[in-house]
Design a protein around this motif. Sequence first.
Motif, mmCIF file in Angstrom:
data_model
loop_
_atom_site.group_PDB
_atom_site.id
_atom_site.type_symbol
_atom_site.label_atom_id
_atom_site.label_comp_id
_atom_site.label_asym_id
_atom_site.label_seq_id
_atom_site.Cartn_x
_atom_site.Cartn_y
_atom_site.Cartn_z
ATOM 1 N N LEU A 167 6.102 12.833 -0.772
ATOM 2 C CA LEU A 167 5.725 14.221 -1.018
ATOM 3 C C LEU A 167 6.815 14.982 -1.774
ATOM 4 O O LEU A 167 6.518 15.746 -2.692
ATOM 5 C CB LEU A 167 5.417 14.920 0.310
ATOM 6 C CG LEU A 167 5.050 16.394 0.218
ATOM 7 C CD1 LEU A 167 3.760 16.564 -0.560
ATOM 8 C CD2 LEU A 167 4.924 16.988 1.595
ATOM 9 N N ARG A 200 6.714 14.062 -5.436
ATOM 10 C CA ARG A 200 5.565 14.663 -6.109
ATOM 11 C C ARG A 200 5.763 16.157 -6.314
ATOM 12 O O ARG A 200 5.390 16.711 -7.354
ATOM 13 C CB ARG A 200 4.296 14.417 -5.316
ATOM 14 C CG ARG A 200 3.817 12.974 -5.392
ATOM 15 C CD ARG A 200 2.541 12.792 -4.652
ATOM 16 N NE ARG A 200 2.854 12.905 -3.218
ATOM 17 C CZ ARG A 200 1.978 13.054 -2.260
ATOM 18 N NH1 ARG A 200 0.710 13.155 -2.544
ATOM 19 N NH2 ARG A 200 2.348 13.124 -1.000
ATOM 20 N N ARG A 238 0.827 -1.209 0.000
ATOM 21 C CA ARG A 238 0.000 0.000 0.000
ATOM 22 C C ARG A 238 0.858 1.254 0.000
ATOM 23 O O ARG A 238 0.528 2.217 -0.651
ATOM 24 C CB ARG A 238 -0.894 0.012 1.233
ATOM 25 C CG ARG A 238 -2.120 -0.804 1.067
ATOM 26 C CD ARG A 238 -3.047 -0.580 2.233
ATOM 27 N NE ARG A 238 -3.580 -1.862 2.637
ATOM 28 C CZ ARG A 238 -3.735 -2.268 3.870
ATOM 29 N NH1 ARG A 238 -3.408 -1.487 4.864
ATOM 30 N NH2 ARG A 238 -4.217 -3.438 4.142
ATOM 31 N N SER A 239 1.965 1.245 0.733
ATOM 32 C CA SER A 239 2.773 2.451 0.826
ATOM 33 C C SER A 239 3.482 2.756 -0.489
ATOM 34 O O SER A 239 3.848 3.879 -0.739
ATOM 35 C CB SER A 239 3.789 2.324 1.963
ATOM 36 O OG SER A 239 4.712 1.303 1.672
ATOM 37 N N ARG A 240 3.689 1.763 -1.335
ATOM 38 C CA ARG A 240 4.350 1.994 -2.617
ATOM 39 C C ARG A 240 3.427 2.644 -3.634
ATOM 40 O O ARG A 240 3.878 3.156 -4.641
ATOM 41 C CB ARG A 240 4.850 0.665 -3.191
ATOM 42 C CG ARG A 240 6.019 0.100 -2.468
ATOM 43 C CD ARG A 240 6.512 -1.107 -3.204
ATOM 44 N NE ARG A 240 7.231 -1.972 -2.296
ATOM 45 C CZ ARG A 240 7.446 -3.241 -2.476
ATOM 46 N NH1 ARG A 240 6.985 -3.827 -3.554
ATOM 47 N NH2 ARG A 240 8.101 -3.952 -1.605
ATOM 48 N N SER A 241 2.141 2.642 -3.394
ATOM 49 C CA SER A 241 1.201 3.131 -4.390
ATOM 50 C C SER A 241 1.329 4.638 -4.624
ATOM 51 O O SER A 241 1.141 5.096 -5.733
ATOM 52 C CB SER A 241 -0.222 2.774 -3.991
ATOM 53 O OG SER A 241 -0.549 3.426 -2.784
ATOM 54 N N SER A 242 1.643 5.414 -3.593
ATOM 55 C CA SER A 242 1.787 6.852 -3.797
ATOM 56 C C SER A 242 3.235 7.260 -3.508
ATOM 57 O O SER A 242 3.805 6.868 -2.499
ATOM 58 C CB SER A 242 0.836 7.623 -2.885
ATOM 59 O OG SER A 242 1.204 7.445 -1.547
ATOM 60 N N PRO A 243 3.832 8.048 -4.404
ATOM 61 C CA PRO A 243 5.220 8.477 -4.183
ATOM 62 C C PRO A 243 5.310 9.462 -3.024
ATOM 63 O O PRO A 243 4.318 10.090 -2.646
ATOM 64 C CB PRO A 243 5.604 9.140 -5.508
ATOM 65 C CG PRO A 243 4.328 9.455 -6.179
ATOM 66 C CD PRO A 243 3.295 8.506 -5.656
#
Length: 116
Positions: free
Chosen positions: A44, A47, A37-42
């Motif tokens: 901050l 980004r 789950r933590s890999r799904s969003s880069p």
Amino acid sequence: MTTRQRSRSSRSRSRRGSSKRPFKRWIGARTARTRRRSRSSPPLAQRALAASGRALGDHADDVAGLVLIGAAIVTGLGIYAGAGGPAGRALGDGAGLAFGVLQFALPAALLAAGLT
């Protein structure tokens, strides 16, 4: 009439044997799900860099050069004049710790990097 009591060791064996999955496998599966789950969003910072790169477009190099020239000015004030406010003093002290006598060449190197 007396009742027969089981020993604790037989009770604990029967409880351990009744589990379908071993405890270690269950923990490993749970942490693996969490990691996925933590890999799904880069992060901050990544980004923000991507967004600023898209916003600046072809001018990203210009902005990086201006930042280096500004850092050269503040570092030069901190090293040569003992001025530049808290940032200049911090950069001057950090350059002194990192480079020693070569700290006096740092503002010129930053300026040259910003101009190229």
